[in-house]
Write an enzyme that holds these catalytic residues in place. Structure first.
Site, PDB file in Angstrom:
ATOM      1  N   THR A 170       0.819  -1.217   0.000  1.00  0.00           N
ATOM      2  CA  THR A 170       0.000   0.000   0.000  1.00  0.00           C
ATOM      3  C   THR A 170       0.852   1.266   0.000  1.00  0.00           C
ATOM      4  O   THR A 170       0.535   2.250  -0.681  1.00  0.00           O
ATOM      5  CB  THR A 170      -0.862   0.045   1.290  1.00  0.00           C
ATOM      6  OG1 THR A 170      -1.483  -1.215   1.461  1.00  0.00           O
ATOM      7  CG2 THR A 170      -1.905   1.141   1.243  1.00  0.00           C
ATOM      8  N   PHE A 206      -2.742  -8.047   4.088  1.00  0.00           N
ATOM      9  CA  PHE A 206      -1.314  -7.750   4.256  1.00  0.00           C
ATOM     10  C   PHE A 206      -0.881  -6.437   3.605  1.00  0.00           C
ATOM     11  O   PHE A 206       0.240  -6.321   3.117  1.00  0.00           O
ATOM     12  CB  PHE A 206      -0.467  -8.918   3.713  1.00  0.00           C
ATOM     13  CG  PHE A 206      -1.083 -10.250   3.996  1.00  0.00           C
ATOM     14  CD1 PHE A 206      -0.977 -10.802   5.252  1.00  0.00           C
ATOM     15  CD2 PHE A 206      -1.836 -10.910   3.041  1.00  0.00           C
ATOM     16  CE1 PHE A 206      -1.573 -12.010   5.549  1.00  0.00           C
ATOM     17  CE2 PHE A 206      -2.457 -12.110   3.333  1.00  0.00           C
ATOM     18  CZ  PHE A 206      -2.326 -12.664   4.581  1.00  0.00           C
ATOM     19  N   CYS A 207      -1.765  -5.442   3.595  1.00  0.00           N
ATOM     20  CA  CYS A 207      -1.424  -4.159   2.960  1.00  0.00           C
ATOM     21  C   CYS A 207      -0.968  -4.347   1.520  1.00  0.00           C
ATOM     22  O   CYS A 207      -0.030  -3.690   1.069  1.00  0.00           O
ATOM     23  CB  CYS A 207      -0.322  -3.419   3.724  1.00  0.00           C
ATOM     24  SG  CYS A 207      -0.844  -2.800   5.301  1.00  0.00           S
ATOM     25  N   ASN A 208      -1.569  -5.286   0.816  1.00  0.00           N
ATOM     26  CA  ASN A 208      -1.195  -5.500  -0.581  1.00  0.00           C
ATOM     27  C   ASN A 208      -2.452  -5.924  -1.329  1.00  0.00           C
ATOM     28  O   ASN A 208      -2.652  -7.094  -1.644  1.00  0.00           O
ATOM     29  CB  ASN A 208      -0.097  -6.559  -0.679  1.00  0.00           C
ATOM     30  CG  ASN A 208       0.470  -6.687  -2.082  1.00  0.00           C
ATOM     31  OD1 ASN A 208      -0.221  -6.408  -3.070  1.00  0.00           O
ATOM     32  ND2 ASN A 208       1.707  -7.101  -2.179  1.00  0.00           N
TER      33      ASN A 208
END
Ligand SMILES: *Cc1c(COP(=O)(O)O)cnc(C)c1O
Length: 631
Positions: free
Chosen positions: A146, A417-419
């Site tokens: 992110t 997972f911030c992705n």
């Protein structure tokens, strides 16, 4: 891998030899005893979230700062000089770690990888597009964190075009025969990609760096101008050696806790000196000025690149602790290459076991989210991303797995997972679904794991240099015990008395319908049965209790602990509560009590008590059991 090899791996002894060909030969048990005894009893598998620091690193740091007085590096007294010199030593040590030198790179300390990314977004020499000039391009791989994607936020406002690139597009590219033409255009473009995906652990080729810089990687890179590369190494460097002399990325952001576990809140932007010269800064903070005026718009930065970018006082004690981080890591493991072998060996073993697990109907237990079969550590880091499936092939929600795991002291990470890019790709979540899930109330990082039966995220286990074979075994055992459907062998069911049986006697009881505010209230008429009545019985004492009448609608008793309930409308009471409630338990051959945590299928066993015949029957749909006991 041949079937026989795989079979061999399943035994501990042969695994140990297999692993030793990967591992660094340290006494893993001794390492944990000495340095990580705080994780005993815990299976910690979230090293991509943060790894754990060893005890001696903190001890060495503590000894250092207890012995020395470190002053503010902006002052000029001897304490300040000591700080300044030590920090410079640490900068040098960092560059050495990445096999480069101050001639090539500078280290700019930041509060973390994210702050380093933001620094690049804010200072990169962007050119806004116009009718004559398409302007700068900001290209990024969709499998980015992110914090990389977020760089586009400020850029769009300034007329810079953003180009998301899917990994497949890069793989399918045609090798370009065209060599870079001498470029007169002064437009700068930036391409960002992760050295290792924080979602799947996939490593992207480091050879992309030179290809992008020479404008050959992707059609978009052939836009005229100069291409710079930002290599997000935050995930990669935690378990792999990075050689910047071979892949001279222009910008390399990292966070130190991912390598050492301590300190947190400290990262760096490693920047090629050539690229650093071009960065443009607007804000200026303490320590960055050669001269400035308070009353006039006059500011001249310090000539030294680094001091231009570190606004205010750096986190100097934390930076000093990095020295002990590098030293301790080297003492404990030898090298990053050893760490890479060790962690990859564990991940590879876990991956192979997990991908082979089957339910008793033959369906797979885990769906692995990745494009890699863990054959090559140049292509895969020590991360396994997956979903668990039930025996009908439906995804088990990640929150359910997470909660179960915490009961067993197994810690890993769940969600996206911030992705989001990788999450969407591997879980086949459309852009529309992301938006509609938000409307359905799901936000990043929450516990809403399934929307309409479709997963919103997955599970990630990741290894660190102190991870052990037992960690992997504990995790696999947890999956096998809790998520693999197996026939429940009911021949082996035994019941044992959980409480001493109570003789049904006329004893004091309460008329549940008449107890206001949960306060026991002695009534003159004693009953020996509790009754569920469909209508509310009003208390006679209407003045005091006219708002507090209670209705008992159902009675559920659980004759066998952890099995299903038995529903009745009327039931005798004993001195310990409802008669026969939780009187039995299921035990295994070792007389150890089973519960639903260990054996979820217990919930399918329905006990039925017949008071007239004084018997209890156990039924279980689909499990073909008939069990009678005399009570
Ligand atoms: C962890 C991580 C980041 C963000 O790091 P912070 O420490 O949260 O700033 C960025 N990119 C990747 C690949 C990461 O693994």
């Amino acid at each position: 891998m041949a079937a026989q090899d795989f079979q061999d791996l399943c035994t501990f002894e042969s695994f140990k030899s297999f692993w030793h060909s990967y591992g660094y030969g340290v006494d893993q048990q001794g390492l944990i005893e000495q340095e990580f005894n705080r994780i005993k009893g815990l299976t910690y598998l979230d090293h991509a979230g943060t790894t754990l620091f060893p005890k001696s690193q903190i001890k060495a740091f503590y000894d250092d700062i207890s012995r020395n007085i470190y002053g503010n590096p902006h002052s000029h007294n001897p304490c300040s000089r000591l700080t300044h010199d030590t920090v410079e030593t640490v900068r040098y040590r960092i560059l050495q770690h990445f096999n480069t030198s101050p001639e090539e790179y500078s280290v700019i300390f930041t509060s973390g990888c994210t702050a380093a990314l933001k620094l690049v977004a804010d200072t990169f020499p962007w050119t806004a597009g116009s009718s004559q000039n398409p302007g700068s391009q900001f290209c990024f791989l969709t499998d980015n964190h992110t914090s990389v994607v977020g760089m586009r936020g400020a850029l769009a406002l300034n007329g810079i075009s953003t180009v998301p690139v899917r990994p497949q597009e890069v793989e399918k590219r045609k090798p370009s025969a065209q060599t870079k033409s001498e470029d007169v255009s002064s437009v700068s473009h930036l391409f960002c990609y992760p050295a290792q995906s924080n979602f799947s652990g996939r490593k992207y080729p480091l050879s992309y760096v030179k290809e992008i810089q020479s404008g050959q990687l992707y059609p978009a890179c052939q836009h005229s101008g100069r291409w710079f590369v930002l290599l997000d190494a935050a995930c990669f460097v935690s378990c792999s050696p990075l050689d910047l002399s071979r892949c001279p990325a222009d910008f390399v952001p990292i966070s130190f806790y991912k390598i050492f576990g301590f300190p947190t809140g400290l990262g760096a932007l490693l920047v090629r000196n050539e690229a650093a010269e071009l960065l443009r800064k607007t804000y200026f903070g303490g320590g960055t000025a050669a001269a400035y005026l308070a009353e006039e718009n006059y500011f001249i930065p310090k000539p030294n690149v680094i001091s231009r970018f570190e606004d205010g006082t750096i986190s100097f004690l934390d930076i000093i602790s990095l020295y002990h981080g590098f030293e301790t890591l080297r003492k404990l493991t030898g090298s990053m290459l050893n760490i890479q072998h060790h962690t990859f060996g564990l991940a590879r073993y876990t991956f192979m076991m997990l991908s082979c697990l089957r339910h008793n109907n033959g369906k797979p237990v885990a769906q692995i989210h990745g494009d890699n079969d863990f054959q090559n550590m140049a292509e895969q880091g020590p991360i396994i991303n997956f979903s668990l499936l039930d025996d009908q092939g439906q995804t088990v929600g990640y929150s359910q797995v997470d909660k179960m795991a915490s009961l067993f002291n197994i810690h890993f990470r769940t969600g996206c997972f911030c992705n989001t890019g990788a999450c969407q790709h591997y879980l086949s979540i459309s852009n529309q679904t992301v938006k509609s899930n938000l409307h359905a109330g799901h936000i990043c990082g929450d516990n809403i794991d399934l929307v309409d039966g479709c997963p919103t995220g997955s599970l990630r286990v990741s290894f660190g240099y102190m991870s052990s074979f037992e960690d992997s075994q504990n995790f696999l055992q947890f999956v096998v015990n809790n998520f693999v459907s197996k026939p429940l062998i009911l021949d082996q069911i035994r019941l044992a008395r959980f409480k001493s049986p109570s003789v049904m006697k006329a004893s004091v009881s309460y008329d549940l319908a008449l107890i206001p505010n949960d306060q026991p209230r002695h009534k003159s008429e004693l009953k020996t049965t509790a009754s569920a009545e469909s209508t509310t019985t009003k208390s006679e004492d209407t003045e005091q209790n006219n708002h507090s009448t209670h209705t008992l609608t159902n009675i559920f008793i659980y004759p066998v602990k952890s099995c299903a309930s038995f529903q009745v409308t009327e039931w005798p009471l004993g001195p310990q509560g409802l008669l026969y409630d939780r009187l039995w338990m299921v035990v295994n051959e070792n007389a150890v009590c089973l519960n639903q945590k260990r054996e979820p299928k217990l919930c399918l066993i329905c006990p039925v008590i017949c008071l007239a015949s004084n018997t209890m029957k156990l039924h279980a749909a689909g499990l073909y059991i008939k069990y009678y006991t005399c009570i």
